[in-house]
Design an enzyme around this catalytic site. Structure first.
Site, mmCIF file in Angstrom:
data_model
loop_
_atom_site.group_PDB
_atom_site.id
_atom_site.type_symbol
_atom_site.label_atom_id
_atom_site.label_comp_id
_atom_site.label_asym_id
_atom_site.label_seq_id
_atom_site.Cartn_x
_atom_site.Cartn_y
_atom_site.Cartn_z
ATOM 1 N N ASP A 141 -63.642 18.805 -16.146
ATOM 2 C CA ASP A 141 -64.259 18.271 -14.944
ATOM 3 C C ASP A 141 -63.511 18.850 -13.764
ATOM 4 O O ASP A 141 -62.350 19.221 -13.856
ATOM 5 C CB ASP A 141 -64.220 16.743 -14.941
ATOM 6 C CG ASP A 141 -64.982 16.184 -13.749
ATOM 7 O OD1 ASP A 141 -65.912 16.865 -13.291
ATOM 8 O OD2 ASP A 141 -64.641 15.099 -13.264
ATOM 9 N N GLN A 186 -76.674 15.552 -7.807
ATOM 10 C CA GLN A 186 -76.294 14.293 -7.163
ATOM 11 C C GLN A 186 -77.516 13.704 -6.473
ATOM 12 O O GLN A 186 -78.634 14.062 -6.807
ATOM 13 C CB GLN A 186 -75.141 14.535 -6.179
ATOM 14 C CG GLN A 186 -73.801 14.845 -6.875
ATOM 15 C CD GLN A 186 -73.211 13.652 -7.621
ATOM 16 O OE1 GLN A 186 -73.673 12.516 -7.505
ATOM 17 N NE2 GLN A 186 -72.171 13.904 -8.425
ATOM 18 N N GLY A 200 -72.823 10.918 -10.646
ATOM 19 C CA GLY A 200 -73.041 9.851 -9.679
ATOM 20 C C GLY A 200 -73.864 8.682 -10.164
ATOM 21 O O GLY A 200 -74.290 7.859 -9.366
ATOM 22 N N ASP A 227 -69.915 11.992 -21.808
ATOM 23 C CA ASP A 227 -68.481 11.812 -21.994
ATOM 24 C C ASP A 227 -68.109 10.471 -21.416
ATOM 25 O O ASP A 227 -68.835 9.934 -20.583
ATOM 26 C CB ASP A 227 -67.694 12.871 -21.219
ATOM 27 C CG ASP A 227 -67.680 12.551 -19.743
ATOM 28 O OD1 ASP A 227 -68.716 12.759 -19.098
ATOM 29 O OD2 ASP A 227 -66.662 12.046 -19.248
ATOM 30 N N HIS A 239 -60.818 4.294 -34.176
ATOM 31 C CA HIS A 239 -62.051 3.584 -34.514
ATOM 32 C C HIS A 239 -63.137 3.760 -33.453
ATOM 33 O O HIS A 239 -64.280 4.100 -33.766
ATOM 34 C CB HIS A 239 -61.814 2.092 -34.740
ATOM 35 C CG HIS A 239 -63.097 1.335 -34.808
ATOM 36 N ND1 HIS A 239 -63.882 1.333 -35.947
ATOM 37 C CD2 HIS A 239 -63.805 0.672 -33.856
ATOM 38 C CE1 HIS A 239 -65.006 0.665 -35.694
ATOM 39 N NE2 HIS A 239 -64.983 0.255 -34.428
#
Length: 379
Positions: free
Chosen positions: A98, A195, A222, A272, A341
């Site tokens: 990022d 955006q 966003g 993500d 987990h």
RNA sequence: GGGCAGGUGGUCGAGUGGUUAAUGGCACCAGACUGUAAAUCUGGCCGCGAGAGCGUACGAUGGUUCGAAUCCAUCUCUGCCCA
């Protein structure tokens, strides 16, 4: 610039029931089966996990890292000197970095946005730092991830139409500058970030302008910034169809099971989130039957696994009572087991999503999953 | 046997006449967490009550005082020192 692009997308199947995409992203460090959930390793480590564990126990195909944080420490030059991020952290699968755009949002009090770029006051020592689109590219190229993100501004929720519009237009100008500055196009794919906040016409404008620039992949940024789920779904469903079909579509910052499933249904390929690792550190597990706060007293004498339906290392070998004990005594192993987990839970969830797409059955799967998880309605 | 210092809510420990149901830490209980300033943060934590409030409470008992965890007396227990 007519050499082979670093990142390409191959569409394998579209779910007849939901419209979700099953595909493959080809990267310099191997293929990624999509839709995919990507664990976040901000500071060149997925907190508490070794790369081997990520591969063998979690079966992560790709992880994230962060430009801003690695720029501050240890410095992108150092990472480059180490042989790049892959070598530095001993991860030979794909990496996405990022750009620091999220820090423009999360470090709100510590930064000043200008047309040229963003001035940050380091959260570490207060020193002034400046990141421009060009600087972000320099850092991301030095880090050497397979997929790099354009430098953007992630707007807070709520923001006014006027502010969101100005911000979105600036993000678009920054995207053009990122593209202009980006040189390693054969090794790294630069994604543009759509955006426009929660205004559909702004999302449309953003998508249109960025698509004209022809990035090898696109992200939605966003959203998932504190808005109600209906608004999230509304913008997600409005924006995804605007994105090119022949390129990866990445929804940034999403990591609850329901949002991941909805994203896939909307036609997203990648997501993500820090959530699975963060809530693991805070003593919470995701399970087939909903969120489970393992540290709660209810599990003091519960000698069953976190999720009886899970096959992960933690669930195969340890009980809720033991993990609760580890968490409550602040033992590192507790955090590690819960991280394994939670990450495994999400990667496995996406395994199932991919199978259900191939079976043209994703909506049925979603309804079934929601019923088990305890969601009352899908929206 | 003598001397000194002390006994405060689960625990450690502030408080030395009223604004004290009693600072704080820990423990405990619960909640939040979505491109990581997060192994963090927020709330609760004597009992009853939805609440205003009521009832108990600072080793014990008795006393001084309009009023005491705080002052006095006796008792009791703990630690240290001397014999």
């Amino acid at each position: 610039m007519d050499n082979k692009p670093a990142i390409t997308y191959e569409l394998l199947h579209v779910c007849k029931q939901s419209g979700a995409r099953r595909g493959v992203i080809h990267t310099p460090h191997g293929d990624i089966q999509t839709p995919i959930f990507m664990p976040v390793g901000t500071q060149a480590t997925v907190k508490a996990m070794t790369p081997d564990e990520l591969k063998e126990m979690v079966e992560a195909q790709i992880i994230l890292s962060n430009t801003y944080h690695l720029f501050l420490r240890p410095g992108h030059e150092l990472v480059k000197e180490a042989g790049g991020l892959h070598k530095f952290m001993n991860w030979d699968r794909p990496i996405l970095t990022d750009s620091g755009g999220f820090q423009v949002f999360s470090l709100g009090d510590l930064r000043k946005i200008k047309e040229e770029g963003v001035e940050f006051r380091s959260h570490l020592d207060g020193s002034k730092q400046f990141i421009s689109p060009e600087k972000a590219m320099e850092i991301e190229e030095a880090l050497g991830a397979d997929i790099i993100m354009a430098f953007d501004e992630c707007c807070p929720y709520p923001s006014t139409y006027e502010y969101t519009k100005k911000s979105m237009e600036r993000t678009t100008r920054w995207a053009a500058r990122c593209k202009e500055a980006h040189t390693t196009t054969d090794k790294q794919g630069l994604f543009g970030i759509i955006q426009g906040g929660f205004y559909k016409d702004l999302r449309e404008q953003s998508a249109k302008d960025l698509i004209e620039m022809d990035f090898p992949g696109y992200a939605i940024g966003g959203i998932s910034v504190g808005e109600p789920k209906e608004e999230f779904l509304d913008i997600l469903r409005h924006t995804t169809p605007l994105m090119p079909e022949n390129k990866p579509r990445y929804l940034m910052g999403v990591g609850t099971p329901d949002y991941l499933i909805e994203a896939a249904i909307a036609g997203i390929d990648m997501c993500d989130c820090v959530l699975p690792t963060r809530i693991a550190r805070h003593g919470t597990a995701m399970t087939t039957h909903g969120k489970l706060v393992v540290r709660n007293a209810a599990y003091e004498r519960d000698f069953t696994p976190i999720d009886p339906e899970c096959d992960c290392y933690a669930c195969k070998n340890y009980t809720r009572a033991y993990i609760r004990h580890l968490i409550n005594t602040k033992e590192i192993l507790g955090v590690r087991l819960l991280s394994i987990h939670n990450l495994r839970f999400l990667t496995k969830l996406m395994d199932k999503v991919r199978i259900e797409i191939e079976n043209d059955n994703l909506l049925t799967f979603r309804d079934e999953f929601y019923k088990n998880y305890g969601y009352t309605k899908e929206n």
